[in-house]
Design an enzyme around this catalytic site. Structure first.
Site, short mmCIF file in Angstrom:
data_model
loop_
_atom_site.label_atom_id
_atom_site.label_comp_id
_atom_site.label_asym_id
_atom_site.label_seq_id
_atom_site.Cartn_x
_atom_site.Cartn_y
_atom_site.Cartn_z
CE LYS A 33 -2.37 1.65 3.76
NZ LYS A 33 -2.23 3.11 3.80
CG ASP A 60 -4.84 4.45 1.55
OD1 ASP A 60 -6.00 4.85 1.34
OD2 ASP A 60 -4.35 4.33 2.69
CE LYS A 62 -7.84 6.56 3.95
NZ LYS A 62 -6.38 6.34 3.97
CG ASP A 65 -12.07 17.73 -5.60
OD1 ASP A 65 -12.97 18.53 -5.92
OD2 ASP A 65 -10.89 18.07 -5.43
CB THR A 119 -10.83 3.61 12.15
OG1 THR A 119 -9.59 3.90 11.53
CG2 THR A 119 -11.47 2.43 11.47
NE ARG A 210 2.14 1.65 13.13
CZ ARG A 210 1.33 2.46 13.80
NH1 ARG A 210 1.83 3.36 14.62
NH2 ARG A 210 0.03 2.36 13.65
O1 C5P Z 1 1.08 0.20 11.02
P1 C5P Z 1 -0.36 -0.14 10.92
O2 C5P Z 1 -0.63 -1.62 10.74
O3 C5P Z 1 -1.19 0.45 12.04
O4 C5P Z 1 -0.82 0.56 9.56
C1 C5P Z 1 -2.15 0.57 9.12
C2 C5P Z 1 -2.26 1.30 7.83
O5 C5P Z 1 -3.65 1.38 7.48
C3 C5P Z 1 -1.76 2.75 7.86
O6 C5P Z 1 -1.27 3.04 6.55
C4 C5P Z 1 -3.00 3.55 8.12
O7 C5P Z 1 -2.93 4.85 7.60
C5 C5P Z 1 -4.05 2.73 7.37
N1 C5P Z 1 -5.43 2.91 7.81
C6 C5P Z 1 -5.84 2.69 9.12
N2 C5P Z 1 -7.14 2.90 9.47
C7 C5P Z 1 -8.03 3.31 8.54
C8 C5P Z 1 -7.64 3.52 7.22
C9 C5P Z 1 -6.30 3.31 6.90
O8 C5P Z 1 -5.04 2.28 9.95
N3 C5P Z 1 -9.29 3.46 8.87
#
Ligand code: C5P
Length: 230
Positions: A33, A60, A62, A65, A119, A210
Site C-alpha cells: 500500500k 491509498d 482516498k 472532490d 476509524t 508496523r
Molecule cells: O502500522 P499499521 O498496521 O497500524 O498501519 C495501518 C495502515 O492502514 C496505515 O497506513 C493507516 O494509515 C491505514 N489505515 C488505518 N485505518 C483506517 C484507514 C487506513 O489504519 N481506517
C-alpha cells in the site's frame, strides 16, 4: 498477480526507505500500500519502481472532490497500473459513479474501494459535522451506497467486518486495517483484531503496517502471519 490477502502498508517519508523495505519482501507473498505520505514525497515514480519489482499496489489516496475531478484522478491512477484505488464514500453517489465509469474501459481496471467513516471518527466528531445516527448505522449506509454506485468494496475496521459481511456477498471486498498479530504491540490502533479473526469475520484483505515494517526481519514476520492464516 499474487493471491495473498496481506497488504503491507509502506508508511515511509522517502522513496529510498520504501524501496529498501520492499526489497526484503516477496511480491508473490504480499501486496503493498502506497499512501499519502509516500506518494506526496515521491510521486508516481515509487509506484513505477514497485510495480516493476512485481508488486500489486494499493494506491491509498482516498480521493474526495467533485465528481469530474475524482473521475479524472481515478483514470490517471488506473494508467499507473495499480491494482487497487480508493475514494471517500462521503463524496456521494454521483462522485462514486463517476469514478467507477472513468475506469470501466481500462483493460486491467483497478479495484475501486470506498472509505466509509475513518476509524479516527467518533460519535462526537460525526455529530459535529452533522452526521446523525450511530457510527455503525452510518458505516452500513455508506457501504450500501458504495455497492449501489458500482464500487468493488469498502475499507472497514475489523470490528465492522462481520456485520458488513452479513449484508454483502464475498465478492464485495472488505479491506481491513487495524490488524495486529496476537503477540504484537497495538501502537496507536485501538480497535484491533488478529489476522485470522479478521479473515474469519469476512475480511478479504488485511492491511498491515508496523508489525511487518518494524520487524527485524520483515519477511519472517510476514511468514509468521501467513502461517496463522493456514
Ligand atoms: O502500522 P499499521 O498496521 O497500524 O498501519 C495501518 C495502515 O492502514 C496505515 O497506513 C493507516 O494509515 C491505514 N489505515 C488505518 N485505518 C483506517 C484507514 C487506513 O489504519 N481506517
Amino acid at each position: 498477480m499474487s493471491d495473498s490477502k496481506i497488504i503491507v502498508a509502506l508508511d515511509y517519508p522517502t522513496i529510498a526507505s520504501a524501496i529498501s523495505l520492499a526489497n526484503q519482501l516477496d511480491p508473490d507473498r504480499c501486496k503493498l500500500k502506497v499512501g499519502k505520505e509516500l506518494f506526496t514525497c515521491s510521486g508516481p515514480k515509487v509506484v513505477e519502481k514497485l510495480t516493476a519489482k512485481g508488486f500489486d499496489i494499493f494506491l491509498d489516496l482516498k480521493y474526495h472532490d467533485i465528481p469530474s475531478t475524482v473521475a479524472k484522478a481515478c483514470r490517471v491512477a488506473a494508467d499507473l497500473g495499480v491494482w487497487m484505488i480508493n475514494v471517500h464514500t462521503l463524496g456521494g453517489q454521483d462522485m462514486m459513479i463517476a469514478a467507477r465509469e472513468a475506469i470501466s474501459d481500462k483493460p486491467h481496471r483497478p479495484l475501486l474501494i470506498g472509505v466509509t467513516l475513518l476509524t479516527s471518527m467518533t460519535e462526537e466528531t460525526c455529530k459535529q459535522i452533522g452526521l446523525v445516527g450511530t457510527l455503525e448505522s452510518t458505516v452500513l449506509k455508506l457501504a450500501d451506497l458504495a455497492k449501489k454506485s458500482g464500487l468493488d468494496g469498502v475499507v472497514c475496521s475489523p470490528l465492522e467486518t462481520k456485520l458488513l459481511r452479513t449484508r454483502h456477498t464475498e465478492d464485495f471486498q472488505l479491506v481491513t486495517p487495524g490488524i495486529r498479530p496476537a503477540d504484537s504491540k497495538s501502537d496507536d490502533q485501538h480497535r484491533t483484531m488478529t489476522p485470522i479473526q479478521a479473515v474469519d469475520a469476512g475480511s478479504n484483505y488485511l492491511v498491515i503496517g508496523r508489525p511487518i515494517t518494524n520487524a527485524k526481519n520483515p519477511m519472517q514476520a510476514l511468514e509468521v502471519i501467513e502461517n496463522t492464516l493456514r
